[in-house]
Enzyme design. Structure first.
Site, PDB file in Angstrom:
ATOM      1  N   ASP A   1      24.895  39.658  84.655  1.00  0.00           N
ATOM      2  CA  ASP A   1      26.289  39.374  85.398  1.00  0.00           C
ATOM      3  C   ASP A   1      26.858  38.295  84.609  1.00  0.00           C
ATOM      4  OD1 ASP A   1      25.598  40.982  87.393  1.00  0.00           O
ATOM      5  OD2 ASP A   1      24.388  39.442  88.476  1.00  0.00           O
TER       6      ASP A   1
ATOM      7  N   ASP B   1      29.361  46.112  89.371  1.00  0.00           N
ATOM      8  CA  ASP B   1      29.740  45.806  90.656  1.00  0.00           C
ATOM      9  C   ASP B   1      31.185  45.914  91.052  1.00  0.00           C
ATOM     10  OD1 ASP B   1      26.841  44.857  90.752  1.00  0.00           O
ATOM     11  OD2 ASP B   1      27.427  43.079  89.761  1.00  0.00           O
TER      12      ASP B   1
END
Length: 212
Positions: free
Chosen positions: A150, A184
């Protein structure tokens, strides 16, 4: 909308997602960040669990981290199989374009994170105190035990509540806290489109509209 166009959307999202993750993994030390704007940072973190970093082992204490990670990865693989069939079936039935685009975005995002979970553990070495190497001779994990990369962080509000506010006065407050990635984002856009344009994505049949 054709299956070829759906595959193009999926391929494009995967390309951007994986390029961004590999770049971060091979150029940033874990926890390192760079400021793009005051409210937008590139921050390298790794997610070992599900959404919001939740671990199955946190919910079920007697399950080890290794078993929890493997279980989550296997669940993701089965889930994406279901999403893939939904996409194929929707194209075959000539469903509305907005529905097919949404499913393609969700599928691409899910697959992007599965690639991390399945392969990154056996491709990269760890990023603790060092920049990772791709195709390392000393990988940090094994197949099905990778960590999701991430990097997108939007702390749009970072402040402290005034002392005069009851209960929370003096406490630190930050919004938006989660760190996420392109995959995401793709999933969120896909779900968001379905929620906002629900009637267009799932139109009622003509015979149903005539019923009282």
């Amino acid at each position: 909308m054709s299956l070829k166009k759906s595959i193009f959307i999926i391929a494009l999202v995967l390309l951007v997602d994986q390029i961004s993750k590999i770049y971060i993994k091979t150029n940033f030390v874990l926890g390192e960040h760079t400021d793009v704007f005051d409210w937008f940072k590139i921050l390298f973190v790794e997610n070992e669990g599900a959404a919001w970093g939740t671990k199955l082992s946190d919910i079920v204490p007697f399950v080890s981290d290794e078993v929890a990670k493997l279980s989550l990865t296997i669940f993701r693989i089965f889930a994406i199989g279901g999403i893939g069939y939904w996409l194929y079936d929707s194209v075959k039935k000539k469903s509305p374009k907005i529905l097919i685009v949404s499913i393609a975005l969700i599928f691409a995002g899910a697959l992007g994170n599965i690639i991390d979970s399945v392969f990154y553990g056996m491709i990269f070495n760890d990023s603790y105190g060092q920049v990772a190497t791709m195709f390392s001779d000393d990988p940090y994990g094994s197949i099905f035990h990778g960590k999701v990369v991430d990097m997108l962080y939007f702390p749009m509000i970072d402040t402290t509540f005034p002392e005069w506010i009851p209960m929370v006065g003096g406490n630190h407050f930050r919004f938006f806290e989660p760190v996420f990635n392109i995959a995401d984002t793709s999933i969120s856009f896909g779900v968001g489109i379905l929620l906002v344009f629900n009637k267009k994505a799932f139109p009622k049949k003509e015979e149903d509209q005539g019923k009282v």
